[in-house]
Design an enzyme around this catalytic site. Structure first.
Site, mmCIF file in Angstrom:
data_model
loop_
_atom_site.group_PDB
_atom_site.id
_atom_site.type_symbol
_atom_site.label_atom_id
_atom_site.label_comp_id
_atom_site.label_asym_id
_atom_site.label_seq_id
_atom_site.Cartn_x
_atom_site.Cartn_y
_atom_site.Cartn_z
ATOM 1 N N HIS B 65 1.192 -1.404 0.134
ATOM 2 C CA HIS B 65 0.548 -0.088 0.151
ATOM 3 C C HIS B 65 0.493 0.972 -0.420
ATOM 4 O O HIS B 65 2.070 1.254 0.406
ATOM 5 C CB HIS B 65 -1.025 -0.263 1.275
ATOM 6 C CG HIS B 65 -2.331 -0.836 1.348
ATOM 7 N ND1 HIS B 65 -2.878 -0.904 1.822
ATOM 8 C CD2 HIS B 65 -2.846 -1.371 0.144
ATOM 9 C CE1 HIS B 65 -4.155 -1.486 1.772
ATOM 10 N NE2 HIS B 65 -3.744 -1.864 0.014
ATOM 11 N N GLU B 67 1.508 3.920 2.094
ATOM 12 C CA GLU B 67 1.944 3.784 3.103
ATOM 13 C C GLU B 67 3.318 2.817 3.593
ATOM 14 O O GLU B 67 4.030 3.206 4.116
ATOM 15 C CB GLU B 67 1.313 4.069 4.574
ATOM 16 C CG GLU B 67 0.035 4.666 4.365
ATOM 17 C CD GLU B 67 -1.125 4.399 3.929
ATOM 18 O OE1 GLU B 67 -1.181 3.371 2.698
ATOM 19 O OE2 GLU B 67 -2.689 4.154 4.064
ATOM 20 N N SER B 90 -7.344 7.089 3.827
ATOM 21 C CA SER B 90 -7.303 6.811 5.293
ATOM 22 C C SER B 90 -6.976 5.844 5.152
ATOM 23 O O SER B 90 -7.120 4.615 4.289
ATOM 24 C CB SER B 90 -8.949 6.507 5.741
ATOM 25 O OG SER B 90 -9.067 6.470 6.722
ATOM 26 N N CYS B 92 -6.016 1.847 6.364
ATOM 27 C CA CYS B 92 -6.931 0.836 5.858
ATOM 28 C C CYS B 92 -6.145 -0.096 6.983
ATOM 29 O O CYS B 92 -5.271 -0.040 7.829
ATOM 30 C CB CYS B 92 -6.586 0.062 4.903
ATOM 31 S SG CYS B 92 -4.757 -0.877 5.523
ATOM 32 N N CYS B 95 -2.644 -0.541 7.470
ATOM 33 C CA CYS B 95 -1.443 0.614 7.925
ATOM 34 C C CYS B 95 -1.615 1.755 8.747
ATOM 35 O O CYS B 95 -0.985 2.270 9.148
ATOM 36 C CB CYS B 95 -1.944 1.402 5.999
ATOM 37 S SG CYS B 95 -1.419 0.706 4.504
#
Lengths: 158, 158
Positions: B65, B67, B90, B92, B95
Protein backbone atom coordinates in the site's frame (compact mmCIF):
# COMPACT_ATOMS: atom_id res chain seq x y z
CA UNK A 1 -9.36 -34.84 0.68
CA UNK A 2 -9.40 -33.58 4.25
CA UNK A 3 -10.52 -30.01 4.75
CA UNK A 4 -9.45 -27.97 7.77
CA UNK A 5 -11.79 -25.10 8.57
CA UNK A 6 -11.35 -24.94 12.34
CA UNK A 7 -8.09 -24.93 14.27
CA UNK A 8 -9.82 -26.45 17.28
CA UNK A 9 -10.91 -29.43 15.17
CA UNK A 10 -7.55 -29.89 13.45
CA UNK A 11 -5.45 -32.79 14.84
CA UNK A 12 -2.52 -31.54 16.96
CA UNK A 13 -0.10 -33.47 14.75
CA UNK A 14 -1.28 -31.49 11.72
CA UNK A 15 -1.01 -28.16 13.57
CA UNK A 16 2.48 -29.11 14.67
CA UNK A 17 3.47 -29.81 11.08
CA UNK A 18 2.37 -26.33 10.05
CA UNK A 19 4.26 -24.78 12.96
CA UNK A 20 7.34 -26.83 12.03
CA UNK A 21 7.33 -25.08 8.65
CA UNK A 22 7.12 -21.65 10.31
CA UNK A 23 9.90 -22.54 12.76
CA UNK A 24 12.07 -23.66 9.85
CA UNK A 25 11.67 -20.14 8.42
CA UNK A 26 12.53 -18.56 11.78
CA UNK A 27 15.68 -20.65 12.08
CA UNK A 28 16.68 -19.79 8.52
CA UNK A 29 16.42 -16.09 9.39
CA UNK A 30 18.49 -16.51 12.56
CA UNK A 31 21.17 -18.38 10.61
CA UNK A 32 21.35 -15.38 8.27
CA UNK A 33 21.90 -13.00 11.19
CA UNK A 34 18.26 -11.94 11.17
CA UNK A 35 15.32 -11.91 13.55
CA UNK A 36 14.07 -15.47 14.20
CA UNK A 37 10.38 -15.11 13.41
CA UNK A 38 8.84 -17.21 10.67
CA UNK A 39 5.48 -17.59 9.04
CA UNK A 40 3.63 -19.75 6.54
CA UNK A 41 0.23 -19.64 4.87
CA UNK A 42 -1.70 -22.90 4.70
CA UNK A 43 -4.69 -23.63 2.47
CA UNK A 44 -7.84 -25.42 3.64
CA UNK A 45 -6.38 -28.79 2.64
CA UNK A 46 -3.35 -28.23 4.82
CA UNK A 47 -0.85 -27.44 2.07
CA UNK A 48 1.72 -24.71 2.70
CA UNK A 49 1.20 -22.16 -0.09
CA UNK A 50 3.68 -19.45 1.02
CA UNK A 51 6.60 -19.05 3.39
CA UNK A 52 8.51 -16.11 4.81
CA UNK A 53 10.57 -14.82 7.68
CA UNK A 54 11.54 -11.49 9.16
CA UNK A 55 13.81 -9.63 6.71
CA UNK A 56 14.64 -6.43 8.62
CA UNK A 57 18.34 -7.25 8.84
CA UNK A 58 18.58 -9.00 5.48
CA UNK A 59 16.81 -6.34 3.39
CA UNK A 60 16.76 -3.23 5.59
CA UNK A 61 12.98 -3.12 5.32
CA UNK A 62 11.26 -2.12 8.58
CA UNK A 63 7.92 -3.55 7.39
CA UNK A 64 9.36 -6.99 6.61
CA UNK A 65 8.07 -8.89 9.62
CA UNK A 66 7.76 -12.65 9.18
CA UNK A 67 4.04 -12.56 8.41
CA UNK A 68 4.44 -9.65 5.97
CA UNK A 69 7.27 -11.40 4.10
CA UNK A 70 5.16 -14.53 3.87
CA UNK A 71 2.11 -12.65 2.53
CA UNK A 72 4.33 -10.73 0.12
CA UNK A 73 5.71 -13.97 -1.25
CA UNK A 74 2.15 -15.25 -1.73
CA UNK A 75 1.67 -12.50 -4.29
CA UNK A 76 -1.62 -11.29 -5.68
CA UNK A 77 -4.39 -13.78 -4.96
CA UNK A 78 -8.04 -13.67 -4.01
CA UNK A 79 -8.36 -16.68 -1.70
CA UNK A 80 -7.06 -15.08 1.53
CA UNK A 81 -10.36 -15.84 3.25
CA UNK A 82 -9.68 -19.59 2.92
CA UNK A 83 -6.12 -19.54 4.27
CA UNK A 84 -4.63 -20.01 7.72
CA UNK A 85 -1.89 -17.62 8.78
CA UNK A 86 0.76 -19.37 10.88
CA UNK A 87 3.38 -17.42 12.83
CA UNK A 88 5.96 -18.45 15.40
CA UNK A 89 5.11 -15.31 17.43
CA UNK A 90 1.94 -13.44 18.31
CA UNK A 91 1.42 -10.96 15.43
CA UNK A 92 2.15 -7.29 16.19
CA UNK A 93 -0.37 -4.57 15.33
CA UNK A 94 0.98 -4.24 11.76
CA UNK A 95 0.63 -7.95 11.08
CA UNK A 96 -2.69 -8.20 12.94
CA UNK A 97 -4.07 -5.28 10.93
CA UNK A 98 -2.92 -7.01 7.76
CA UNK A 99 -4.61 -10.24 8.86
CA UNK A 100 -7.83 -8.29 9.34
CA UNK A 101 -7.53 -6.54 5.98
CA UNK A 102 -7.11 -9.86 4.18
CA UNK A 103 -9.71 -11.57 6.39
CA UNK A 104 -7.73 -14.66 7.30
CA UNK A 105 -10.29 -16.82 9.12
CA UNK A 106 -7.68 -18.64 11.19
CA UNK A 107 -4.40 -17.58 12.83
CA UNK A 108 -2.14 -20.19 14.40
CA UNK A 109 0.37 -18.67 16.85
CA UNK A 110 3.50 -20.36 18.17
CA UNK A 111 3.62 -18.43 21.42
CA UNK A 112 2.63 -15.13 23.04
CA UNK A 113 4.71 -15.23 26.22
CA UNK A 114 7.68 -13.23 24.97
CA UNK A 115 5.47 -10.74 23.09
CA UNK A 116 1.73 -10.36 22.71
CA UNK A 117 0.46 -8.51 19.69
CA UNK A 118 -3.03 -7.37 18.74
CA UNK A 119 -4.77 -10.72 19.20
CA UNK A 120 -8.02 -9.11 20.37
CA UNK A 121 -8.09 -7.01 17.21
CA UNK A 122 -7.98 -10.13 15.05
CA UNK A 123 -10.64 -11.88 17.18
CA UNK A 124 -12.89 -8.82 16.93
CA UNK A 125 -12.56 -9.10 13.16
CA UNK A 126 -13.76 -12.69 13.24
CA UNK A 127 -10.56 -14.73 13.17
CA UNK A 128 -10.19 -17.97 15.12
CA UNK A 129 -6.91 -17.85 17.03
CA UNK A 130 -5.03 -20.73 18.58
CA UNK A 131 -1.86 -20.23 20.63
CA UNK A 132 0.27 -23.38 20.79
CA UNK A 133 2.62 -22.20 23.54
CA UNK A 134 5.37 -24.04 21.70
CA UNK A 135 8.62 -24.15 23.74
CA UNK A 136 10.68 -24.13 20.53
CA UNK A 137 9.17 -20.76 19.55
CA UNK A 138 9.74 -19.36 23.04
CA UNK A 139 13.38 -20.50 22.94
CA UNK A 140 13.93 -18.75 19.59
CA UNK A 141 12.71 -15.45 21.01
CA UNK A 142 14.49 -15.75 24.35
CA UNK A 143 17.80 -16.35 22.63
CA UNK A 144 17.31 -13.28 20.45
CA UNK A 145 16.24 -11.05 23.33
CA UNK A 146 19.35 -12.20 25.21
CA UNK A 147 21.84 -11.96 22.36
CA UNK A 148 20.40 -9.09 20.28
CA UNK A 149 18.16 -6.95 22.52
CA UNK A 150 18.62 -3.76 20.46
CA UNK A 151 17.57 -5.49 17.27
CA UNK A 152 14.42 -6.77 18.91
CA UNK A 153 13.58 -3.30 20.33
CA UNK A 154 14.01 -1.80 16.87
CA UNK A 155 11.80 -4.42 15.26
CA UNK A 156 8.96 -3.99 17.68
CA UNK A 157 9.12 -0.21 17.52
CA UNK A 158 10.42 0.43 21.04
CA UNK B 1 13.76 26.61 12.65
CA UNK B 2 10.02 26.04 12.89
CA UNK B 3 8.91 22.86 14.60
CA UNK B 4 5.57 21.25 13.88
CA UNK B 5 4.33 19.01 16.68
CA UNK B 6 0.58 19.45 16.25
CA UNK B 7 -1.39 19.22 13.02
CA UNK B 8 -4.04 21.54 14.42
CA UNK B 9 -1.42 24.23 14.98
CA UNK B 10 0.28 23.76 11.61
CA UNK B 11 -0.61 26.44 9.02
CA UNK B 12 -2.99 25.12 6.33
CA UNK B 13 -0.53 26.17 3.63
CA UNK B 14 2.12 23.92 5.17
CA UNK B 15 -0.28 20.97 5.47
CA UNK B 16 -1.28 21.48 1.86
CA UNK B 17 2.34 21.35 0.80
CA UNK B 18 2.76 17.96 2.51
CA UNK B 19 -0.43 16.67 0.89
CA UNK B 20 0.80 17.95 -2.49
CA UNK B 21 3.81 15.66 -2.12
CA UNK B 22 1.57 12.66 -1.33
CA UNK B 23 -0.74 13.46 -4.25
CA UNK B 24 2.28 13.65 -6.55
CA UNK B 25 3.07 10.06 -5.52
CA UNK B 26 -0.53 8.97 -6.12
CA UNK B 27 -0.52 10.50 -9.60
CA UNK B 28 2.81 8.85 -10.37
CA UNK B 29 1.32 5.46 -9.49
CA UNK B 30 -1.77 6.07 -11.62
CA UNK B 31 0.40 7.07 -14.57
CA UNK B 32 2.19 3.72 -14.19
CA UNK B 33 -1.12 1.83 -14.34
CA UNK B 34 -1.21 1.44 -10.58
CA UNK B 35 -3.49 2.35 -7.71
CA UNK B 36 -3.47 6.13 -7.11
CA UNK B 37 -2.69 6.30 -3.40
CA UNK B 38 0.41 8.13 -2.24
CA UNK B 39 2.16 8.79 1.03
CA UNK B 40 5.05 10.75 2.49
CA UNK B 41 6.75 10.95 5.86
CA UNK B 42 7.53 14.42 7.19
CA UNK B 43 9.90 15.27 10.01
CA UNK B 44 9.15 17.75 12.78
CA UNK B 45 10.69 20.58 10.77
CA UNK B 46 8.37 19.90 7.86
CA UNK B 47 10.89 18.20 5.57
CA UNK B 48 9.73 15.22 3.53
CA UNK B 49 12.03 12.34 4.51
CA UNK B 50 10.43 9.48 2.55
CA UNK B 51 7.94 8.99 -0.28
CA UNK B 52 5.99 6.06 -1.65
CA UNK B 53 2.90 4.97 -3.48
CA UNK B 54 0.83 1.85 -3.86
CA UNK B 55 2.86 -0.80 -5.73
CA UNK B 56 0.41 -3.70 -6.00
CA UNK B 57 0.27 -3.53 -9.79
CA UNK B 58 3.86 -2.46 -10.31
CA UNK B 59 5.51 -5.09 -8.07
CA UNK B 60 2.78 -7.71 -7.49
CA UNK B 61 3.11 -7.20 -3.76
CA UNK B 62 -0.24 -7.30 -1.92
CA UNK B 63 1.25 -5.53 1.12
CA UNK B 64 2.60 -2.60 -0.90
CA UNK B 65 0.00 0.00 0.00
CA UNK B 66 1.09 3.63 -0.35
CA UNK B 67 1.92 4.06 3.33
CA UNK B 68 3.81 0.74 3.47
CA UNK B 69 5.90 1.59 0.42
CA UNK B 70 6.72 4.95 1.93
CA UNK B 71 7.77 3.45 5.27
CA UNK B 72 9.76 0.77 3.46
CA UNK B 73 11.65 3.42 1.54
CA UNK B 74 12.41 5.21 4.82
CA UNK B 75 14.46 2.16 5.79
CA UNK B 76 15.69 1.33 9.28
CA UNK B 77 15.45 4.37 11.54
CA UNK B 78 14.57 5.06 15.14
CA UNK B 79 12.83 8.44 14.91
CA UNK B 80 9.36 7.24 13.88
CA UNK B 81 7.86 8.87 16.96
CA UNK B 82 8.85 12.31 15.66
CA UNK B 83 7.44 11.86 12.14
CA UNK B 84 4.09 12.69 10.55
CA UNK B 85 2.57 10.06 8.27
CA UNK B 86 0.76 11.67 5.33
CA UNK B 87 -1.57 9.67 3.08
CA UNK B 88 -3.96 10.66 0.33
CA UNK B 89 -6.49 8.14 1.70
CA UNK B 90 -7.62 7.05 5.15
CA UNK B 91 -5.21 4.22 6.13
CA UNK B 92 -6.63 0.68 6.05
CA UNK B 93 -6.21 -1.67 9.01
CA UNK B 94 -2.79 -2.87 7.79
CA UNK B 95 -1.44 0.67 7.48
CA UNK B 96 -3.17 1.82 10.69
CA UNK B 97 -1.67 -1.11 12.57
CA UNK B 98 1.73 -0.20 11.17
CA UNK B 99 1.25 3.42 12.25
CA UNK B 100 0.46 2.15 15.74
CA UNK B 101 3.48 -0.17 15.79
CA UNK B 102 5.83 2.66 14.82
CA UNK B 103 4.01 5.16 17.05
CA UNK B 104 3.63 7.97 14.55
CA UNK B 105 2.28 10.84 16.66
CA UNK B 106 0.50 12.52 13.75
CA UNK B 107 -1.36 11.19 10.70
CA UNK B 108 -2.50 13.61 8.00
CA UNK B 109 -5.23 12.13 5.78
CA UNK B 110 -6.29 13.45 2.39
CA UNK B 111 -9.83 12.13 2.56
CA UNK B 112 -11.99 9.41 4.11
CA UNK B 113 -15.16 9.72 2.03
CA UNK B 114 -14.34 7.02 -0.54
CA UNK B 115 -12.88 4.67 2.11
CA UNK B 116 -12.48 4.90 5.85
CA UNK B 117 -9.81 2.79 7.46
CA UNK B 118 -9.01 2.13 11.11
CA UNK B 119 -8.83 5.76 12.23
CA UNK B 120 -10.17 5.02 15.70
CA UNK B 121 -7.46 2.43 16.24
CA UNK B 122 -4.76 5.01 15.54
CA UNK B 123 -6.47 7.53 17.83
CA UNK B 124 -6.65 4.90 20.57
CA UNK B 125 -2.89 4.51 20.21
CA UNK B 126 -2.41 8.22 20.79
CA UNK B 127 -2.06 9.59 17.26
CA UNK B 128 -3.42 13.00 16.32
CA UNK B 129 -5.39 12.65 13.08
CA UNK B 130 -6.45 15.38 10.71
CA UNK B 131 -8.63 14.70 7.66
CA UNK B 132 -8.26 17.40 5.00
CA UNK B 133 -11.24 16.34 2.85
CA UNK B 134 -9.17 17.31 -0.16
CA UNK B 135 -11.22 17.22 -3.40
CA UNK B 136 -8.11 16.25 -5.37
CA UNK B 137 -7.71 13.08 -3.28
CA UNK B 138 -11.40 12.26 -3.63
CA UNK B 139 -11.18 12.70 -7.41
CA UNK B 140 -8.20 10.30 -7.61
CA UNK B 141 -10.16 7.57 -5.84
CA UNK B 142 -13.43 8.14 -7.68
CA UNK B 143 -11.69 7.83 -11.01
CA UNK B 144 -10.07 4.56 -9.96
CA UNK B 145 -13.29 3.10 -8.56
CA UNK B 146 -15.02 4.00 -11.82
CA UNK B 147 -12.30 2.82 -14.21
CA UNK B 148 -10.72 -0.06 -12.26
CA UNK B 149 -13.26 -1.35 -9.70
CA UNK B 150 -11.81 -4.88 -9.58
CA UNK B 151 -8.33 -3.59 -8.82
CA UNK B 152 -9.65 -1.51 -5.95
CA UNK B 153 -11.65 -4.46 -4.54
CA UNK B 154 -8.52 -6.60 -4.67
CA UNK B 155 -6.42 -3.98 -2.93
CA UNK B 156 -8.82 -3.46 -0.07
CA UNK B 157 -9.35 -7.17 0.45
CA UNK B 158 -12.93 -7.40 -0.80
Amino acid sequence: MTTYTSLRDTPPKVLRGWMDAAIEQAEKSWSEGGIPIGSVLVDEHGAVVARGHNMRVQSGDPTAHGEMSCIRSAGRRRDWSRLTLVSTLSPCSMCSGTASLLRFPRVLIGENRTFQGAEDWMRQHGAELLVMDDPRCIALMERMKREKPDLWAEDIGD
